[in-house]
Design an enzyme around this catalytic site. Structure first.
Site, short mmCIF file in Angstrom:
data_model
loop_
_atom_site.label_atom_id
_atom_site.label_comp_id
_atom_site.label_asym_id
_atom_site.label_seq_id
_atom_site.Cartn_x
_atom_site.Cartn_y
_atom_site.Cartn_z
N ASP A 20 4.93 6.58 9.86
CA ASP A 20 4.46 6.33 8.41
C ASP A 20 3.90 7.36 7.95
OD1 ASP A 20 3.62 4.87 5.96
OD2 ASP A 20 1.48 5.09 7.01
N ASP A 22 1.87 7.95 4.40
CA ASP A 22 0.80 7.59 3.86
C ASP A 22 -0.01 7.11 4.77
OD1 ASP A 22 1.25 8.62 0.82
OD2 ASP A 22 2.18 6.30 0.52
N GLY A 110 6.78 3.87 2.44
CA GLY A 110 6.78 3.49 1.39
C GLY A 110 7.09 3.83 -0.08
N GLY A 111 6.45 5.41 0.05
CA GLY A 111 6.30 6.32 -0.91
C GLY A 111 7.48 7.11 -1.11
N LYS A 158 11.22 -0.73 6.72
CA LYS A 158 10.50 0.32 7.29
C LYS A 158 11.25 -0.19 9.10
CE LYS A 158 6.69 2.20 5.89
NZ LYS A 158 5.11 1.97 6.16
N THR A 182 2.78 -3.27 7.10
CA THR A 182 4.23 -2.59 7.05
C THR A 182 4.79 -1.38 8.80
OG1 THR A 182 4.06 -0.57 5.74
CG2 THR A 182 4.62 -2.45 4.67
#
Length: 227
Positions: A20, A22, A110-111, A158, A182
């Protein structure tokens, strides 16, 4: 369900590790930083907290926050140039170690791709190994939405990316590392999940992760000790 011991064994034999971005690879939450930069930080931070705590579908939360921010192409470019995100301590050493072992490293976020690509370049990850959301702009540079067809725009995105990697690139063992729900939910299809609390500790992750670390050095050490 795997124990911490099994999670470590899977890490040592993994052919791909997905991070991931962030609050994991970088110290910040990209969407909150973009909101601050565009002058709507408070409103968006409140929505981010609600999205993390409640069960708002990811796409809905993303749509609503971007509707408030309405970032222009120029603002996104200026953010990455003027305020580049801070890479989490120990990240670079871990990536070098993984790459020495011929493990493929991926960023699944997700960014936004424009920000995540900037991070990838700094930590020596090829852009073909980046999965993130794509902002859309009008010809004049104004915000025009985001690409809703990207798997990372959905709840469960993801996991979709990891399934895709296994199918298209033939990976046998994939590890997901991250700080949020997530990331946890991406296992399965990931073979193991490592919870990361080096920047922010989310209680559900700490409780549910079979192996929870607060520094990347803990993961690197596991790869140093045993062949």
């Amino acid at each position: 369900m795997s124990t911490m011991f099994e999670t470590k064994a899977i890490l040592r034999s993994a052919d791909a590790v997905c991070f991931d971005v962030d609050s994991t690879v970088i110290k910040e939450e990209g969407i909150d930083e973009l909101a601050k930069f565009c002058g709507v930080g408070d409103a968006v931070a409140e929505m981010t907290r609600n999205a993390m705590g409640g069960n708002i579908p990811f796409k809905k939360a993303l749509t609503e926050r971007l509707a408030i921010i309405k970032p222009t192409r120029d603002q996104v470019n200026r953010l990455t140039n003027d305020q580049p995100p801070h890479i989490t301590e120990g990240m670079m050493d871990l990536i070098v170690r993984l790459q020495q072992r011929n493990v493929q490293v991926f960023l699944i976020s997700g960014g936004f791709r424009s920000i995540v690509e900037h991070v990838a370049a700094r930590i020596n990850i090829p852009l073909t190994n980046v999965y993130a959301n794509i902002l859309k702009f009008h010809l004049n540079g104004d915000y025009a939405g985001f690409d809703e067809s990207q798997p990372t725009a959905e709840s469960g995105g993801k996991g979709l990316v990891i399934s895709l990697l296994k199918k298209e690139r033939g990976f046998k063992k994939v590890v997901m590392i991250g700080d949020g729900v997530t990331d946890l939910e991406a296992c399965p299809p990931a073979d193991a999940f490592i919870g990361f609390g080096g920047n922010v500790v989310r209680q559900p992750i700490k409780e549910k992760a079979k192996w929870f670390v607060t520094s990347f050095q803990e993961i690197t050490a596991e790869l140093e000790d045993k062949k």
